[in-house]
Design a protein around this motif. Structure first.
Motif, PDB file in Angstrom:
ATOM      1  N   THR A 176       0.792  -1.230   0.000  1.00 16.77           N
ATOM      2  CA  THR A 176       0.000   0.000   0.000  1.00 16.77           C
ATOM      3  C   THR A 176       0.826   1.283   0.000  1.00 16.77           C
ATOM      4  OG1 THR A 176      -0.128  -0.021   2.425  1.00 16.77           O
ATOM      5  CG2 THR A 176      -1.893  -1.155   1.225  1.00 16.77           C
ATOM      6  N   THR A 177       2.144   1.186  -0.086  1.00 13.25           N
ATOM      7  CA  THR A 177       2.974   2.394  -0.015  1.00 13.25           C
ATOM      8  C   THR A 177       3.850   2.583  -1.247  1.00 13.25           C
ATOM      9  OG1 THR A 177       4.766   1.230   1.155  1.00 13.25           O
ATOM     10  CG2 THR A 177       3.060   2.268   2.520  1.00 13.25           C
ATOM     11  N   THR A 178       3.502   1.931  -2.359  1.00 13.31           N
ATOM     12  CA  THR A 178       4.357   2.019  -3.548  1.00 13.31           C
ATOM     13  C   THR A 178       4.260   3.390  -4.220  1.00 13.31           C
ATOM     14  OG1 THR A 178       2.651   1.222  -5.079  1.00 13.31           O
ATOM     15  CG2 THR A 178       4.026  -0.443  -3.986  1.00 13.31           C
ATOM     16  N   GLY A 179       3.128   4.060  -4.069  1.00 13.10           N
ATOM     17  CA  GLY A 179       2.918   5.338  -4.755  1.00 13.10           C
ATOM     18  C   GLY A 179       2.629   5.184  -6.234  1.00 13.10           C
ATOM     19  N   ALA A 180       2.533   3.950  -6.732  1.00 15.52           N
ATOM     20  CA  ALA A 180       2.298   3.709  -8.163  1.00 15.52           C
ATOM     21  C   ALA A 180       0.831   3.918  -8.502  1.00 15.52           C
ATOM     22  CB  ALA A 180       2.723   2.290  -8.531  1.00 15.52           C
ATOM     23  N   THR A 181       0.578   4.583  -9.607  1.00 14.35           N
ATOM     24  CA  THR A 181      -0.801   4.901  -9.985  1.00 14.35           C
ATOM     25  C   THR A 181      -1.541   3.729 -10.617  1.00 14.35           C
ATOM     26  OG1 THR A 181      -0.034   5.745 -12.116  1.00 14.35           O
ATOM     27  CG2 THR A 181      -0.268   7.340 -10.312  1.00 14.35           C
ATOM     28  N   ASN A 182      -0.820   2.663 -10.969  1.00 13.92           N
ATOM     29  CA  ASN A 182      -1.488   1.505 -11.576  1.00 13.92           C
ATOM     30  C   ASN A 182      -1.666   0.358 -10.582  1.00 13.92           C
ATOM     31  OD1 ASN A 182       1.267   0.832 -11.406  1.00 13.92           O
ATOM     32  ND2 ASN A 182       1.133  -0.544 -13.162  1.00 13.92           N
ATOM     33  N   VAL A 183      -1.444   0.625  -9.294  1.00 13.12           N
ATOM     34  CA  VAL A 183      -1.546  -0.401  -8.257  1.00 13.12           C
ATOM     35  C   VAL A 183      -2.745  -0.090  -7.373  1.00 13.12           C
ATOM     36  CG1 VAL A 183      -0.438  -1.399  -6.221  1.00 13.12           C
ATOM     37  CG2 VAL A 183       0.918  -0.932  -8.274  1.00 13.12           C
ATOM     38  N   TYR A 184      -3.627  -1.086  -7.207  1.00 14.34           N
ATOM     39  CA  TYR A 184      -4.845  -0.888  -6.424  1.00 14.34           C
ATOM     40  C   TYR A 184      -4.927  -1.964  -5.335  1.00 14.34           C
ATOM     41  CZ  TYR A 184      -6.003   2.053 -10.401  1.00 14.34           C
ATOM     42  OH  TYR A 184      -5.981   3.016 -11.377  1.00 14.34           O
ATOM     43  N   PRO A 185      -4.392  -1.683  -4.135  1.00 12.34           N
ATOM     44  CA  PRO A 185      -4.523  -2.629  -3.019  1.00 12.34           C
ATOM     45  C   PRO A 185      -5.925  -2.491  -2.410  1.00 12.34           C
ATOM     46  CG  PRO A 185      -2.699  -1.054  -2.712  1.00 12.34           C
ATOM     47  CD  PRO A 185      -3.604  -0.503  -3.748  1.00 12.34           C
ATOM     48  N   ILE A 186      -6.698  -3.550  -2.439  1.00 15.93           N
ATOM     49  CA  ILE A 186      -8.096  -3.531  -2.002  1.00 15.93           C
ATOM     50  C   ILE A 186      -8.221  -4.318  -0.705  1.00 15.93           C
ATOM     51  CG2 ILE A 186     -10.449  -4.165  -2.624  1.00 15.93           C
ATOM     52  CD1 ILE A 186      -9.561  -3.989  -5.585  1.00 15.93           C
ATOM     53  N   SER A 187      -8.492  -3.622   0.395  1.00  9.98           N
ATOM     54  CA  SER A 187      -8.669  -4.295   1.683  1.00  9.98           C
ATOM     55  C   SER A 187     -10.119  -4.746   1.787  1.00  9.98           C
ATOM     56  CB  SER A 187      -8.302  -3.361   2.838  1.00  9.98           C
ATOM     57  OG  SER A 187      -9.079  -2.179   2.797  1.00  9.98           O
ATOM     58  N   ILE A 188     -10.312  -6.046   1.912  1.00 13.73           N
ATOM     59  CA  ILE A 188     -11.661  -6.608   1.929  1.00 13.73           C
ATOM     60  C   ILE A 188     -12.055  -7.067   3.330  1.00 13.73           C
ATOM     61  CG2 ILE A 188     -11.588  -7.364  -0.483  1.00 13.73           C
ATOM     62  CD1 ILE A 188     -11.068 -10.240   0.673  1.00 13.73           C
ATOM     63  N   THR A 189     -13.333  -7.048   3.599  1.00 12.91           N
ATOM     64  CA  THR A 189     -13.850  -7.670   4.814  1.00 12.91           C
ATOM     65  C   THR A 189     -13.807  -9.187   4.623  1.00 12.91           C
ATOM     66  OG1 THR A 189     -16.059  -7.442   3.868  1.00 12.91           O
ATOM     67  CG2 THR A 189     -15.349  -5.738   5.416  1.00 12.91           C
ATOM     68  N   GLY A 190     -13.530  -9.914   5.697  1.00 15.32           N
ATOM     69  CA  GLY A 190     -13.496 -11.366   5.603  1.00 15.32           C
ATOM     70  C   GLY A 190     -12.093 -11.910   5.506  1.00 15.32           C
ATOM     71  N   SER A 191     -11.976 -13.124   4.974  1.00 17.01           N
ATOM     72  CA  SER A 191     -10.716 -13.864   4.939  1.00 17.01           C
ATOM     73  C   SER A 191     -10.130 -13.898   3.531  1.00 17.01           C
ATOM     74  CB  SER A 191     -10.955 -15.306   5.405  1.00 17.01           C
ATOM     75  OG  SER A 191     -11.746 -15.999   4.443  1.00 17.01           O
ATOM     76  N   PHE A 192      -8.923 -14.456   3.420  1.00 12.87           N
ATOM     77  CA  PHE A 192      -8.323 -14.691   2.108  1.00 12.87           C
ATOM     78  C   PHE A 192      -9.232 -15.551   1.247  1.00 12.87           C
ATOM     79  CE2 PHE A 192      -6.181 -17.970  -0.423  1.00 12.87           C
ATOM     80  CZ  PHE A 192      -5.590 -17.178  -1.392  1.00 12.87           C
ATOM     81  N   ASP A 193      -9.834 -16.576   1.835  1.00 14.90           N
ATOM     82  CA  ASP A 193     -10.699 -17.462   1.058  1.00 14.90           C
ATOM     83  C   ASP A 193     -11.858 -16.694   0.430  1.00 14.90           C
ATOM     84  OD1 ASP A 193      -9.209 -19.770   1.573  1.00 14.90           O
ATOM     85  OD2 ASP A 193     -10.261 -20.165   3.438  1.00 14.90           O
ATOM     86  N   ASP A 194     -12.394 -15.698   1.151  1.00 17.16           N
ATOM     87  CA  ASP A 194     -13.472 -14.875   0.594  1.00 17.16           C
ATOM     88  C   ASP A 194     -12.968 -14.094  -0.626  1.00 17.16           C
ATOM     89  OD1 ASP A 194     -15.252 -15.648   2.644  1.00 17.16           O
ATOM     90  OD2 ASP A 194     -14.433 -14.121   3.984  1.00 17.16           O
ATOM     91  N   GLY A 195     -11.761 -13.537  -0.521  1.00 15.15           N
ATOM     92  CA  GLY A 195     -11.183 -12.815  -1.651  1.00 15.15           C
ATOM     93  C   GLY A 195     -10.904 -13.730  -2.817  1.00 15.15           C
ATOM     94  N   GLN A 196     -10.347 -14.907  -2.535  1.00 16.81           N
ATOM     95  CA  GLN A 196     -10.037 -15.866  -3.597  1.00 16.81           C
ATOM     96  C   GLN A 196     -11.310 -16.313  -4.312  1.00 16.81           C
ATOM     97  OE1 GLN A 196      -7.457 -16.755  -5.249  1.00 16.81           O
ATOM     98  NE2 GLN A 196      -6.773 -18.821  -4.769  1.00 16.81           N
ATOM     99  N   ALA A 197     -12.400 -16.493  -3.550  1.00 18.57           N
ATOM    100  CA  ALA A 197     -13.670 -16.897  -4.163  1.00 18.57           C
ATOM    101  C   ALA A 197     -14.184 -15.816  -5.107  1.00 18.57           C
ATOM    102  CB  ALA A 197     -14.703 -17.197  -3.074  1.00 18.57           C
ATOM    103  N   ALA A 198     -14.076 -14.544  -4.696  1.00 22.05           N
ATOM    104  CA  ALA A 198     -14.519 -13.442  -5.552  1.00 22.05           C
ATOM    105  C   ALA A 198     -13.686 -13.379  -6.826  1.00 22.05           C
ATOM    106  CB  ALA A 198     -14.440 -12.122  -4.787  1.00 22.05           C
TER     107      ALA A 198
END
Length: 461
Positions: A176-198
């Motif tokens: 989250t600290t790269t400063g790059a304009t093409n990088v989008y770190p998305i903090s999600i509610t839930g677990s890694f498995d929830d993110g992987q499923a999406a």
């Protein structure tokens, strides 16, 4: 060489197309249509440095690449590693070795595959003239390694989902600290498995995937697995011949990808006796290999957050081989897993696998014991690998991350606060993140909003 889907309902692809696709259109994972035999090549490879071994191995699969281009890409991929040996093998005692896989740019083993994958994407963009939108989920290290593998690459946007509050503070800062304009770190509610499923759901939407030119960086991408095969071969080549005879690789793992890579090298002819699946308290793989039942449970946050996973995506690749490369059977079992979260395997044969599990209390104890015995510091994930080693075997424990990424756990265990300058600098940079629910529609809308219409038109043409 062609690459086929584990579910058998997608057309075979050549290497570059399969890498770009990530997930097969039928929801399956790509695998080589056949595995080469490397046994006769090992004596020759023993003379080479890491990048050359990687090239000799990858050329067996990337047959649609010009070999000089492939060699250039691989050479470039390992220039940012702090140790010239790339993956140094450290001997702790007569029977115990540690393979240090944390000398890359983000101090984690994911750099081995993701530095290479970033350069493969760059080559593919130049080849096709089309931009790529990379989408992935992370339990900690994959996200930062993917981001740093793609920084400075033209024609790439990268969207990384990570579970809010369930990665280490330094892992989060790397994303989250790269400063790059093409990088989008998305903090999600839930677990890694929830993110992987999406992520998998979005890749399953073939129209959306094609329109926005999505590509995967998780270990569902076959390039990740193949690149990780190399350090098993490299470690085996570094061992004395006597130590190779009864060898067990001990692999801290949650998503099964890292240990699957090792097992695949065994199937290709690398003489390895066994592989130890070392889990934390999220022990779905431990339960599978001890009871024959694959049963999803709730994710319990732990001191080893990169292994806080209950749905091991790469198990599908192993399953493909276990059912005799029968895609119909794979589809049947994956449907059952998806609908019930459980599969009982009758007379499940663990094959070449042993297993162990570590609770949080075990992790702190193991960090302390390793430090006292060897004057060596391991991170919480690597610590899981030291649980119940087999005294009759040579053990090579894969050290998956620098202890400096988890200073609070190390300090609690042994009173030492490990630091690395590159990580300390991150504390001075502002954090930029995009909070979202772990919902495919919310993530779909976010991608649409942040990918320009010009990029879409270019991809369609």
């Amino acid at each position: 060489m062609q690459f086929i889907s584990t579910r058998g309902q997608s057309e075979p692809l050549e290497f570059s197309a399969a890498v770009e696709a990530g997930l097969a259109p039928d929801g399956g994972l790509y695998l080589p249509d056949s595995l080469p035999d490397i046994s006769s090549k090992l004596s020759e490879w023993e003379r080479y440095d890491y990048a050359r071994v990687c090239f000799e191995f990858m050329r067996l699969f990337a047959t649609d690449y010009d070999e000089s281009e492939l060699q250039r890409i691989i050479g470039q991929s390992y220039k940012k590693f702090a140790d010239k040996r790339i993956a140094p093998l450290v001997q702790l005692d007569e029977k115990t070795h540690v393979l240090e896989l944390f000398h890359g740019p983000t101090l984690a083993f994911k750099d081995f595959a993701l530095q290479l994958l970033g350069n493969l994407y760059e080559a593919q963009i130049k080849r096709t003239g089309s931009s790529i939108n990379v989408l992935g989920a992370t339990s900690g290290d994959t996200g930062s390694a993917a981001i740093h593998g793609l920084l400075g690459k033209e024609g790439v946007n990268i969207f990384i989902l990570y579970p809010d509050g369930r990665v280490s503070p330094l892992q989060e800062r790397q994303m989250t600290t790269t400063g790059a304009t093409n990088v989008y770190p998305i903090s999600i509610t839930g677990s890694f498995d929830d993110g992987q499923a999406a992520v998998k759901d979005l890749f399953g939407d073939l129209e959306f995937k094609a329109e926005y030119h999505l590509s995967a960086i998780n270990s569902i991408n076959l390039a990740r697995i193949l690149a990780q095969c190399v350090y098993y071969i490299w470690a085996w080549l570094r061992l004395p011949e006597a130590a190779r005879a009864n060898l067990e690789f001990v692999v801290p793992t949650g998503n099964f990808g890292n240990v699957l890579a090792g097992w695949l090298t065994q199937q290709m002819g690398l003489p390895v006796s066994s592989f130890r699946v070392a889990t934390n308290q999220n022990d779905i793989l431990y339960r599978l290999f001890t009871t024959g039942t694959y049963a999803v449970d709730d994710v319990k946050p732990s001191l080893a957050p990169s292994m806080d996973i209950q749905i091991a995506s790469n198990f599908e690749r192993f399953l493909f081989y276990k059912v005799g490369q029968n895609p119909e059977k794979v589809r049947e079992l994956m449907k059952q897993m998806r609908e019930t979260g459980k599969v009982d395997f009758d007379a499940f044969d663990p094959d070449s696998f042993t297993t162990s599990r570590s609770e949080d209390g075990d992790i702190e104890r193991l960090i302390k014991e390793v430090h006292e015995r060897y004057n060596y510091i391991v991170d919480p994930h690597t610590a899981c690998g030291f649980q119940t080693l087999d005294p009759d075997k040579t053990s090579v424990i894969l050290s998956t991350a620098s202890p400096a990424k988890f200073p609070d756990v190390i300090e609690s265990a042994i009173g030492i606060h490990p630091t690395v300058d590159s990580l300390e600098k991150l504390k001075t940079y502002p954090i930029v993140t995009y909070p979202l629910p772990a919902d495919k529609e919310a993530i779909r809308a976010f991608i649409k909003e942040h990918v320009s219409s010009g990029e879409k038109q270019e991809e369609k043409s």
